[in-house]
Design an enzyme around this catalytic site. Structure first.
Site, PDB file in Angstrom:
ATOM      1  CG  ASN A  82      -2.181   0.886   1.217  1.00  0.00           C
ATOM      2  OD1 ASN A  82      -2.358   1.107   0.558  1.00  0.00           O
ATOM      3  ND2 ASN A  82      -3.196   0.770   2.264  1.00  0.00           N
ATOM      4  CD  GLU A 123      -9.041   8.713   2.248  1.00  0.00           C
ATOM      5  OE1 GLU A 123      -7.629   8.359   2.534  1.00  0.00           O
ATOM      6  OE2 GLU A 123     -10.010   8.222   2.649  1.00  0.00           O
TER       7      GLU A 123
END
Length: 276
Positions: A82, A123
């Site tokens: 990630n 977000e």
């Protein structure tokens, strides 16, 4: 009466002149050193050549970002768990964002204008390009908007008790996914923000905003230069960053230096591409 210099005095004069030349030469070299590319491969945020930057990787050493002049940066990652990195602004704003460069990814990845707001904690992603996973999968479509030569589909997802810029929290993610993928152009940010607002998706106080390269269970590289009508960063830094997906070819010339700087929080799972 002025006398011609003796040999000893001549040596001293030549020595002084040589010292002056060397000092002047060293002074001329300082700007080149200051503008040398900087590479980060550990979680950090900060400013670089007038722009805010953020770098985050779940597995240290599998990804890196090299930052050049102005808004230029390049990334490389290999079989990363990630990863997300990019340059932009802190705080973000609604000025049009321009970007150019190259982006190459094998697997799950995004190229997006990415940011956060607080009060409410949001977000958000304006996705310009993506790999083999469409971020709209499993999400509820809330409409669309035409902007900058394409249609952007609008979505909202929720993250429950997940890492954020305020620690573990529950928050919404806002998405605008471009139908005609591209790597370069102008993003009219205000158009996307207004479309989200009309769909009932309200943003809060701007936090940071970056043109992000992201990778999730993938490999790739990118070479991106980002800019805005508002110029570079005028804000400070925020702790921590996020994770995701990306690609391109690395770039940058001249000298280089490596800075293993750490800042903010480091999380074991900052981002999960399986939206719901």
């Amino acid at each position: 009466m002025n006398r011609p210099p003796t040999k000893g005095r001549l040596r001293l004069l030549l020595s002084g002149l040589l010292t002056t030349v060397l000092v002047g030469g060293a002074a001329l070299l300082v700007p080149g050193t200051a503008n040398a590319d900087t590479t980060v491969n550990q979680n950090s945020t900060g400013t670089n050549n007038g722009y805010f930057y953020s770098f985050w990787s779940q597995n240290s050493g599998q990804a890196s970002m090299t930052m050049g002049s102005g808004g230029q940066y390049s990334t490389q990652w290999n079989n990363v768990e990630n990863f997300v990195a990019g340059k932009g602004w802190n705080p973000g704003n609604t000025s049009p964002v321009t970007y150019s460069g190259s982006w190459n990814c094998s697997g799950n990845c995004y190229l997006s204008l990415y940011g956060w707001t607080t009060n409410p904690l949001i977000e958000y992603y304006i996705v310009e390009n993506y790999g083999n996973y469409n971020p709209s999968t499993g999400a509820t479509r809330l409409g669309s908007v035409n902007s900058d030569g394409s249609t952007y589909d609008l979505y909202r997802t929720q993250r429950v008790n997940q890492p954020s810029i305020q620690g573990t929290a529950t928050f919404y993610q806002y998405w605008a996914v471009r139908q005609a993928k591209r790597t370069g152009g102008t993003i009219t940010v205000s158009t996307i923000f207004n479309a989200w607002s009309q769909a009932g998706l309200n943003l809060g106080t701007p936090n940071y905003e970056i043109l992000a390269t992201e990778g999730y269970h993938s490999s790739g590289s990118s070479n991106i230069t980002v800019g805005s009508s508002s110029g570079g960063s005028t804000g400070g830094t925020t702790g921590g960053t996020t994770g995701g997906t990306t690609g391109g070819t690395s770039g940058g010339t001249g000298g280089s230096c490596t800075a293993n700087v750490t800042a903010g929080d480091q999380w074991s799972d900052r981002y999960n591409l399986n939206v719901s």
